[in-house]
Each structure stands twice: as structure tokens, then as C-alpha cells.
Design a protein around this motif. Structure first.
Motif, PDB file in Angstrom:
ATOM      1  N   GLY A  78       0.825  -1.205   0.000  1.00  8.47           N
ATOM      2  CA  GLY A  78       0.000   0.000   0.000  1.00  8.47           C
ATOM      3  C   GLY A  78       0.854   1.247   0.000  1.00  8.47           C
ATOM      4  O   GLY A  78       2.057   1.219  -0.196  1.00  8.47           O
ATOM      5  N   LYS A  79       0.186   2.378   0.273  1.00 11.03           N
ATOM      6  CA  LYS A  79       0.899   3.651   0.292  1.00 11.03           C
ATOM      7  C   LYS A  79       1.582   3.818   1.643  1.00 11.03           C
ATOM      8  O   LYS A  79       0.936   3.697   2.695  1.00 11.03           O
ATOM      9  N   PRO A  80       2.861   4.128   1.635  1.00 12.92           N
ATOM     10  CA  PRO A  80       3.593   4.256   2.897  1.00 12.92           C
ATOM     11  C   PRO A  80       3.048   5.354   3.800  1.00 12.92           C
ATOM     12  O   PRO A  80       2.980   5.186   5.014  1.00 12.92           O
ATOM     13  N   GLY A  81       2.659   6.490   3.220  1.00 12.58           N
ATOM     14  CA  GLY A  81       2.115   7.581   4.035  1.00 12.58           C
ATOM     15  C   GLY A  81       0.861   7.166   4.776  1.00 12.58           C
ATOM     16  O   GLY A  81       0.688   7.458   5.965  1.00 12.58           O
ATOM     17  N   ILE A  84       1.799   4.725   7.575  1.00 15.79           N
ATOM     18  CA  ILE A  84       2.393   5.414   8.730  1.00 15.79           C
ATOM     19  C   ILE A  84       1.316   6.132   9.525  1.00 15.79           C
ATOM     20  O   ILE A  84       1.280   6.046  10.760  1.00 15.79           O
ATOM     21  N   ARG A  85       0.409   6.828   8.841  1.00 14.80           N
ATOM     22  CA  ARG A  85      -0.670   7.537   9.545  1.00 14.80           C
ATOM     23  C   ARG A  85      -1.546   6.574  10.343  1.00 14.80           C
ATOM     24  O   ARG A  85      -1.871   6.830  11.494  1.00 14.80           O
ATOM     25  N   SER A  86      -1.929   5.457   9.712  1.00 12.53           N
ATOM     26  CA  SER A  86      -2.806   4.504  10.410  1.00 12.53           C
ATOM     27  C   SER A  86      -2.090   3.842  11.584  1.00 12.53           C
ATOM     28  O   SER A  86      -2.682   3.629  12.635  1.00 12.53           O
ATOM     29  N   SER A  87      -0.798   3.540  11.416  1.00 14.04           N
ATOM     30  CA  SER A  87      -0.072   2.915  12.525  1.00 14.04           C
ATOM     31  C   SER A  87       0.153   3.896  13.679  1.00 14.04           C
ATOM     32  O   SER A  87       0.143   3.509  14.838  1.00 14.04           O
ATOM     33  N   LEU A  93      -0.515   7.805  18.898  1.00 17.56           N
ATOM     34  CA  LEU A  93       0.415   8.920  18.760  1.00 17.56           C
ATOM     35  C   LEU A  93      -0.130   9.928  17.755  1.00 17.56           C
ATOM     36  O   LEU A  93      -0.631   9.553  16.703  1.00 17.56           O
ATOM     37  N   GLU A  94      -0.036  11.193  18.101  1.00 18.16           N
ATOM     38  CA  GLU A  94      -0.461  12.251  17.190  1.00 18.16           C
ATOM     39  C   GLU A  94       0.779  12.870  16.575  1.00 18.16           C
ATOM     40  O   GLU A  94       1.642  13.375  17.294  1.00 18.16           O
TER      41      GLU A  94
END
Length: 160
Positions: A78-81, A84-87, A93-94
């Protein structure tokens, strides 16, 4: 003082004048050689050999890490961005995530728990195959357990 030395020098016979000039020149050359050039040359040589040793140690260490499989070569699904956001959200973490270029993503966060961040970072490396290119953080002013993540650059390996 200089005039007096010059008059004494001029009163000497020519062979003594030459001897004084030659011995003065040789003395200056020896002072330059042993006082400046030779020590600097030795120091440069020592620093170059130390640098070469560090490079060979770095090569050895990266070979050992690759051989041990500590940094797996995985393709990102998938898309790395988005990953990263979902993880980050899943870890509680915000942070701000932005694409720097095709192969790098930058993450910044204000005040996050250090323990959660370290677990999230390990998960991203081990389970998702993302590598850290740069990491900068500072102690938080609000809590001893928190950090301010000023810059985290993640390298993304392209599929294929």
C-alpha cells in the motif's frame, strides 16, 4: 639592538658570515620540520588511518546486521504515508506526516510518550520494512516521560 647585531656581523670575516647564515637557515628549516610539518604530517596520517578503521568497522557492522536479518528487506504494502498515519493512530500517537520526495516521508510530533514512540518505531522497522534515514528529538518540557519529535525521516523502498 638590530643595528648593533648587524655591525658585529659585518665585522666578522666572510667565511664566518657564511657559516652564520647557513647555520641560521638550517636551524630555521629544522624548527619548521620538527616543530610544524612533521607533527602535522603524523597527525594527518593517524586521523586517516582512524577514519579508514571506522569505515571498515561500519562495513563489517552493516554486513553483520544484514546477515543476522535485523533489518529485513520488505516491500511496503500500500501507500507508505497511509500506512504510517494509520499505525500512528493505532499506537495512540499524534504526529504530522508529509511526503518529502518519492523515497522519503517526514514525521514530526509535538509531545509524545517515549515508550509508545519506541514501540511504534520498532514495529515500523520490523513488521513493515521501513528504514530510518534521520531521527531528531528533544526532551519534552511538560513531562520527563515525553519527547518532542522534531524530525523523523523514513526511507521507503519502492516495490519491484
Amino acid at each position: 639592538m638590530i643595528k648593533r647585531v648587524l655591525t658585529i656581523f659585518r665585522q666578522k670575516p666572510p667565511h664566518e658570515q657564511r657559516f652564520i647564515l647557513v647555520s641560521g637557515t638550517v636551524s630555521l628549516m629544522m624548527v619548521f620540520w620538527f616543530g610544524l610539518y612533521h607533527p602535522l604530517d603524523l597527525k594527518i596520517e593517524a586521523l586517516q588511518s582512524h577514519c579508514q578503521k571506522l569505515r571498515s568497522d561500519e562495513d563489517w557492522l552493516s554486513k553483520q546486521v544484514a546477515a543476522a536479518g535485523l533489518l529485513p528487506e520488505k516491500n511496503v504494502a500500500g501507500k507508505p504515508g497511509t500506512l504510517i498515519r494509520s499505525s500512528l493512530k493505532k499506537a495512540g500517537l499524534e504526529a504530522t506526516v508529509r511526503q518529502v520526495n518519492a523515497g522519503e516521508i517526514e514525521v514530526n510530533a509535538g509531545d509524545i510518550k517515549m515508550e509508545k514512540f519506541v514501540h511504534w518505531l520498532g514495529d515500523m522497522q520490523i513488521n513493515h520494512g521501513l528504514r530510518i534515514a534521520a531521527l531528531e528529538f528533544h526532551a519534552s518540557k511538560t513531562s520527563a516521560e515525553n519527547i518532542t519529535l522534531t524530525r523523523l525521516v523514513i526511507e521507503v523502498k519502492k516495490n519491484g
